[in-house]
Design an enzyme around this catalytic site. Structure first.
Site, PDB file in Angstrom:
ATOM      1  N   HIS A  17       1.005  -1.177  -0.183  1.00  0.00           N
ATOM      2  CA  HIS A  17       0.100  -0.014   0.041  1.00  0.00           C
ATOM      3  C   HIS A  17       0.901   1.241   0.097  1.00  0.00           C
ATOM      4  CE1 HIS A  17      -3.102  -2.443   2.122  1.00  0.00           C
ATOM      5  NE2 HIS A  17      -3.691  -2.457   1.084  1.00  0.00           N
ATOM      6  N   LYS A  41     -18.595  -6.911   6.891  1.00  0.00           N
ATOM      7  CA  LYS A  41     -17.536  -7.543   7.257  1.00  0.00           C
ATOM      8  C   LYS A  41     -16.877  -7.094   8.460  1.00  0.00           C
ATOM      9  CE  LYS A  41     -13.923  -7.394   4.402  1.00  0.00           C
ATOM     10  NZ  LYS A  41     -13.305  -7.539   3.009  1.00  0.00           N
ATOM     11  N   ARG A  90      -1.958  -6.032  -8.410  1.00  0.00           N
ATOM     12  CA  ARG A  90      -0.882  -6.869  -8.198  1.00  0.00           C
ATOM     13  C   ARG A  90      -1.102  -7.877  -9.364  1.00  0.00           C
ATOM     14  NH1 ARG A  90      -3.023  -7.398  -2.193  1.00  0.00           N
ATOM     15  NH2 ARG A  90      -4.855  -6.974  -3.391  1.00  0.00           N
ATOM     16  N   SER A 128      -2.902  -7.728   2.829  1.00  0.00           N
ATOM     17  CA  SER A 128      -3.360  -7.872   3.959  1.00  0.00           C
ATOM     18  C   SER A 128      -3.568  -9.207   4.444  1.00  0.00           C
ATOM     19  CB  SER A 128      -4.458  -6.970   4.325  1.00  0.00           C
ATOM     20  OG  SER A 128      -4.064  -5.534   3.933  1.00  0.00           O
TER      21      SER A 128
HETATM   22  P1  ADP Z   1      -9.944  -3.795  -0.927  1.00  0.00           P
HETATM   23  O1  ADP Z   1     -10.631  -4.217   0.278  1.00  0.00           O
HETATM   24  O2  ADP Z   1     -10.547  -2.342  -1.229  1.00  0.00           O
HETATM   25  O3  ADP Z   1      -9.332  -4.422  -1.773  1.00  0.00           O
HETATM   26  P2  ADP Z   1      -7.098  -3.330   0.239  1.00  0.00           P
HETATM   27  O4  ADP Z   1      -6.724  -2.538   1.334  1.00  0.00           O
HETATM   28  O5  ADP Z   1      -6.954  -4.820   0.239  1.00  0.00           O
HETATM   29  O6  ADP Z   1      -8.683  -2.770  -0.068  1.00  0.00           O
HETATM   30  O7  ADP Z   1      -6.269  -2.631  -1.006  1.00  0.00           O
HETATM   31  C1  ADP Z   1      -6.606  -1.363  -1.284  1.00  0.00           C
HETATM   32  C2  ADP Z   1      -5.893  -1.294  -2.803  1.00  0.00           C
HETATM   33  O8  ADP Z   1      -4.709  -1.431  -2.711  1.00  0.00           O
HETATM   34  C3  ADP Z   1      -6.665  -2.052  -3.803  1.00  0.00           C
HETATM   35  O9  ADP Z   1      -6.737  -1.538  -5.062  1.00  0.00           O
HETATM   36  C4  ADP Z   1      -5.468  -3.292  -3.961  1.00  0.00           C
HETATM   37  O10 ADP Z   1      -5.397  -3.895  -5.223  1.00  0.00           O
HETATM   38  C5  ADP Z   1      -4.273  -2.519  -3.568  1.00  0.00           C
HETATM   39  N1  ADP Z   1      -3.118  -3.222  -3.226  1.00  0.00           N
HETATM   40  C6  ADP Z   1      -3.060  -3.713  -2.033  1.00  0.00           C
HETATM   41  N2  ADP Z   1      -1.645  -4.419  -1.875  1.00  0.00           N
HETATM   42  C7  ADP Z   1      -0.981  -4.038  -2.884  1.00  0.00           C
HETATM   43  C8  ADP Z   1       0.233  -4.463  -3.673  1.00  0.00           C
HETATM   44  N3  ADP Z   1       1.008  -5.276  -2.916  1.00  0.00           N
HETATM   45  N4  ADP Z   1       0.613  -4.172  -4.673  1.00  0.00           N
HETATM   46  C9  ADP Z   1      -0.447  -3.373  -5.587  1.00  0.00           C
HETATM   47  N5  ADP Z   1      -1.576  -3.124  -5.085  1.00  0.00           N
HETATM   48  C10 ADP Z   1      -2.061  -3.504  -4.044  1.00  0.00           C
END
Ligand code: ADP
Length: 159
Positions: A17, A41, A90, A128
């Site tokens: 992030h 959730k 990703r 995460s």
């Molecule tokens: P959500 O629950 O909305 O997917 P996340 O906190 O999991 O929220 O992720 C927020 C954004 O950051 C999403 O677009 C996710 O694809 C992106 N993201 C998370 N980790 C990575 C990573 N390692 N590389 C690229 N993008 C990431």
């Protein structure tokens, strides 16, 4: 002034992030990390904990703010005068969901565009959910999360 919103769960915030955020902060005048309350959730961390951990992890950024929100991301963006939503990609597996989300948001408000960013390869696989799994099984998460998150989660786990 170009304002971008970076919405997500950030449960917890990771180095992936932060790498996306670093790129976004270099492109836009202001970036607001918006932690989504997800009614259905129950998160691993509370929204307040997530916001605090993000704050502790972004001290080096001068054009980034953190906030929490409920409801539609697009409404939150409009309220804050943002023209851009940041999302990270990703793998191909993210693509279908992200494309659908982006097109839905465009249908709701065509003035707000989604910009997709990609991390450095070393952060690409971090999520995460895998961090929570490693932590629950006693593994070392220090490579994957900012220091503040590492300290907070390892102390929480010991209690
Ligand atoms: P959500 O629950 O909305 O997917 P996340 O906190 O999991 O929220 O992720 C927020 C954004 O950051 C999403 O677009 C996710 O694809 C992106 N993201 C998370 N980790 C990575 C990573 N390692 N590389 C690229 N993008 C990431």
């Amino acid at each position: 002034m170009k304002i971008a919103i970076y919405p997500g769960s950030f449960d917890p915030v990771t180095k992936g992030h932060l790498d996306i955020l670093k790129n976004a902060a270099g492109i836009f005048d202001k970036v607001i990390i918006a932690v989504a309350h997800n009614g259905e959730k129950k998160g691993f961390l509370s929204v307040e904990e997530r916001v605090e951990l993000i704050k502790a992890s972004i001290k080096d950024f001068h054009n980034v703010e953190v906030d929490a929100f409920e409801g539609l991301t697009i409404e939150y963006a409009k309220k804050h005068g943002a023209e851009v939503l940041i999302r990270g990609l990703r793998a191909v597996s993210d693509f279908e969901y992200e494309m659908q989300l982006s097109q839905t948001n465009s249908a709701l408000c065509e003035d707000i565009k989604t910009v997709f960013l990609i991390t450095k390869p070393k952060y690409n696989f971090i999520s995460s959910s895998t961090i929570k799994e490693i932590l629950a099984n006693g593994g070392d998460i220090s490579k994957f999360v900012p220091e503040a998150v590492y300290n907070y989660l390892t102390n929480k786990e010991k209690k």
